[in-house]
Write an enzyme that holds these catalytic residues in place. Structure first.
Site, PDB file in Angstrom:
ATOM      1  N   GLY A  87      -4.703   3.373   1.975  1.00 34.11           N
ATOM      2  CA  GLY A  87      -4.073   2.766   0.801  1.00 34.11           C
ATOM      3  C   GLY A  87      -4.484   1.306   0.637  1.00 34.11           C
ATOM      4  O   GLY A  87      -4.614   0.807  -0.482  1.00 34.11           O
ATOM      5  N   GLU A  88      -4.693   0.609   1.731  1.00 29.66           N
ATOM      6  CA  GLU A  88      -5.086  -0.809   1.661  1.00 29.66           C
ATOM      7  C   GLU A  88      -6.504  -0.928   1.096  1.00 29.66           C
ATOM      8  O   GLU A  88      -6.785  -1.824   0.290  1.00 29.66           O
ATOM      9  CB  GLU A  88      -4.999  -1.399   3.075  1.00 29.66           C
ATOM     10  CG  GLU A  88      -5.002  -2.903   3.145  1.00 29.66           C
ATOM     11  CD  GLU A  88      -3.848  -3.549   2.379  1.00 29.66           C
ATOM     12  OE1 GLU A  88      -4.141  -4.451   1.585  1.00 29.66           O
ATOM     13  OE2 GLU A  88      -2.683  -3.143   2.553  1.00 29.66           O
TER      14      GLU A  88
ATOM     15  N   SER B  65       0.840  -1.209   0.000  1.00 31.00           N
ATOM     16  CA  SER B  65       0.000   0.000   0.000  1.00 31.00           C
ATOM     17  C   SER B  65       0.874   1.259   0.000  1.00 31.00           C
ATOM     18  O   SER B  65       0.389   2.350  -0.305  1.00 31.00           O
ATOM     19  CB  SER B  65      -0.971   0.007   1.184  1.00 31.00           C
ATOM     20  OG  SER B  65      -0.288   0.122   2.414  1.00 31.00           O
ATOM     21  N   HIS B  66       2.158   1.122   0.352  1.00 29.13           N
ATOM     22  CA  HIS B  66       3.056   2.279   0.357  1.00 29.13           C
ATOM     23  C   HIS B  66       4.331   2.004  -0.438  1.00 29.13           C
ATOM     24  O   HIS B  66       5.392   2.551  -0.140  1.00 29.13           O
ATOM     25  CB  HIS B  66       3.335   2.729   1.797  1.00 29.13           C
ATOM     26  CG  HIS B  66       2.125   3.354   2.419  1.00 29.13           C
ATOM     27  ND1 HIS B  66       1.073   2.598   2.898  1.00 29.13           N
ATOM     28  CD2 HIS B  66       1.750   4.647   2.562  1.00 29.13           C
ATOM     29  CE1 HIS B  66       0.122   3.404   3.342  1.00 29.13           C
ATOM     30  NE2 HIS B  66       0.493   4.654   3.152  1.00 29.13           N
TER      31      HIS B  66
ATOM     32  N   ASP C 291       4.451   0.044  13.064  1.00 27.62           N
ATOM     33  CA  ASP C 291       3.979   1.238  12.355  1.00 27.62           C
ATOM     34  C   ASP C 291       2.603   0.924  11.803  1.00 27.62           C
ATOM     35  O   ASP C 291       2.474   0.102  10.902  1.00 27.62           O
ATOM     36  CB  ASP C 291       4.939   1.562  11.203  1.00 27.62           C
ATOM     37  CG  ASP C 291       4.427   2.702  10.324  1.00 27.62           C
ATOM     38  OD1 ASP C 291       3.573   3.471  10.793  1.00 27.62           O
ATOM     39  OD2 ASP C 291       4.904   2.806   9.169  1.00 27.62           O
TER      40      ASP C 291
ATOM     41  N   PHE D 291       2.826  11.080   1.877  1.00 23.62           N
ATOM     42  CA  PHE D 291       2.170   9.950   1.205  1.00 23.62           C
ATOM     43  C   PHE D 291       2.673   8.624   1.727  1.00 23.62           C
ATOM     44  O   PHE D 291       2.287   7.569   1.229  1.00 23.62           O
ATOM     45  CB  PHE D 291       2.447   9.992  -0.311  1.00 23.62           C
ATOM     46  CG  PHE D 291       3.879   9.674  -0.634  1.00 23.62           C
ATOM     47  CD1 PHE D 291       4.283   8.347  -0.763  1.00 23.62           C
ATOM     48  CD2 PHE D 291       4.822  10.664  -0.737  1.00 23.62           C
ATOM     49  CE1 PHE D 291       5.621   8.035  -0.998  1.00 23.62           C
ATOM     50  CE2 PHE D 291       6.156  10.361  -0.973  1.00 23.62           C
ATOM     51  CZ  PHE D 291       6.548   9.043  -1.101  1.00 23.62           C
TER      52      PHE D 291
END
Ligand code: NDP
Ligand code: PYC
Length: 337
Positions: free
Chosen positions: A187-188, A47-48, A178, A121
């Site tokens: 994001g997920e 997701s990142h 985290d 982001f």
């Protein structure tokens, strides 16, 4: 089309750099931002990882990031460092503030870094992990956009507001966790939407406040905090200590500034670094051993430590490269057309 494409980390890095440069981002930012994405992809934090290229390109094209911002240390007081990111990405601002933060923590026992006016982001673990690798205990917090409803409410007010923690482990990777204070990072949910997959109940509610498994409905309604009122209070804490406490935006102010552009959040980040030697002097090694006994006790039950999965993914990726979604790659390549 096969579902995934194998890439080496050098190929991931080259792709990230070329896409970011093609969007007009200044070289120093390209370098810092690309490394964060490579780290995410390498450690299995999709997701990142490379997905964020789509997010960055959208944010840049919406005019919501200062492409050539030069972050500046604007305050250095006893125990405090403040970096003004000047509307640029947080990564370069952290790179500037990290050295002074660590130096002050080592001199005084504790120090705090406020990054102001940054576009965020990314995951926070690269930052606390880097500080823990230097022997420091580290905490990091940042608000985002108002997407998350408080426990007992239905309207978004909090960001997804991650909390990251790093603890040094001599001779080993640091202990790091985290996570968002929402049930999951936004994001997920975006990745579930892209894959056409339902989300578990408990991640979000639709615009009418009903529990939903539809990713699009949850993105358009409200996300939920993890742990009910406990996540809600932690999300509030992140709003306060990485917003008003450091003179920066709350998630609500960030989304108002966004004005419907759906770009990455603008605001602040707070990073705290503590040198164990400050409290412990010559007893550091003994107390770090006590911490190891705690970790051993967790693992002896068959439980895993946070970041164990990530470090294992890192070792695999460094040896064998990574599998990247072919659909994601196609969408990223389109940014170069
Ligand atoms: P998760 O809910 O997946 O939680 C991630 C953390 O929990 C990791 O440290 C992970 O370790 C650990 N973990 C997961 N499962 C276990 C387990 N069974 N036992 C022990 N530890 C476990 O992540 P989120 O979706 O909440 O957040 C993902 C990322 O999104 C974070 O890196 C966060 O910084 C980022 N984010 C960034 C925001 C921003 O504004 N910049 C906003 C919100 C999120 P491991 O990695 O080893 O699995
Ligand atoms: O995934 O929630 C998220 C997020 C917000 C900002 C960056 N990541």
């Amino acid at each position: 089309m096969t579902d995934t494409v194998k890439m080496t980390l050098d190929e991931v890095r080259a792709l990230a750099r070329s896409v970011l440069a093609a969007q007009g981002l200044a070289p120093a930012h390209v370098e810092a931002v690309a490394e964060t994405m490579v780290a995410g992809e390498r450690d299995g934090c999709t997701s990142h990882g490379l997905y964020r290229l789509l997010v960055c390109a959208h944010t840049i094209r919406a005019g919501k990031v200062a492409l050539d911002a030069e972050p500046e240390i604007v305050e250095s007081a006893p125990g405090l460092v403040r970096v003004d990111a000047r509307g640029g990405y947080a990564q370069l601002a952290f790179a500037l503030g990290r050295g002074p933060l660590a130096a002050i923590a080592k001199a005084n026992g504790i120090a705090a870094l406020a990054i102001n006016n940054c576009v965020h982001f990314a995951a926070l673990w690269p930052e606390v992990e880097a500080l823990a690798e230097e022997g420091l205990v580290a905490l990091a917090f940042t608000p985002s956009h108002a997407w998350v409803a408080p426990a007992g409410g239905t309207a978004p007010i909090f960001g997804t507001n991650p909390i990251a923690f790093g603890w040094p482990r001599p001779g080993r990777h640091p202990y790091v966790f985290d996570f968002a204070t929402s049930a999951v990072a936004r994001g997920e949910i975006e990745l579930h939407r892209r894959a056409g997959k339902p989300i578990p109940l408990g991640w979000g509610i639709d615009a009418a406040g009903r529990p939903t498994t539809d990713a699009t409905a949850a993105l358009g309604g409200a996300m939920l905090t993890f742990g009910g009122h406990k996540g809600s209070a932690l999300a509030t804490m992140v709003e306060l200590i990485a917003g008003p406490l450091i003179g920066d935006l709350t998630s609500r102010a960030s989304i108002e500034h966004d004005g419907g552009a759906n770009a990455s959040p603008l605001g602040g980040e707070l990073v705290i670094a503590i040198d164990p030697a400050g409290f412990l002097g010559g007893a550091v090694a003994r107390q770090l051993d006590a911490a190891e006994m705690l970790f051993d006790g967790i693992q002896a039950q068959g439980a895993r430590l946070p970041s164990e999965r990530r470090y294992a993914a890192r070792a695999r990726s460094e040896a064998d490269g990574v599998e990247v979604s072919a659909k994601l790659l196609a969408d990223i390549q389109a940014l170069l057309d």
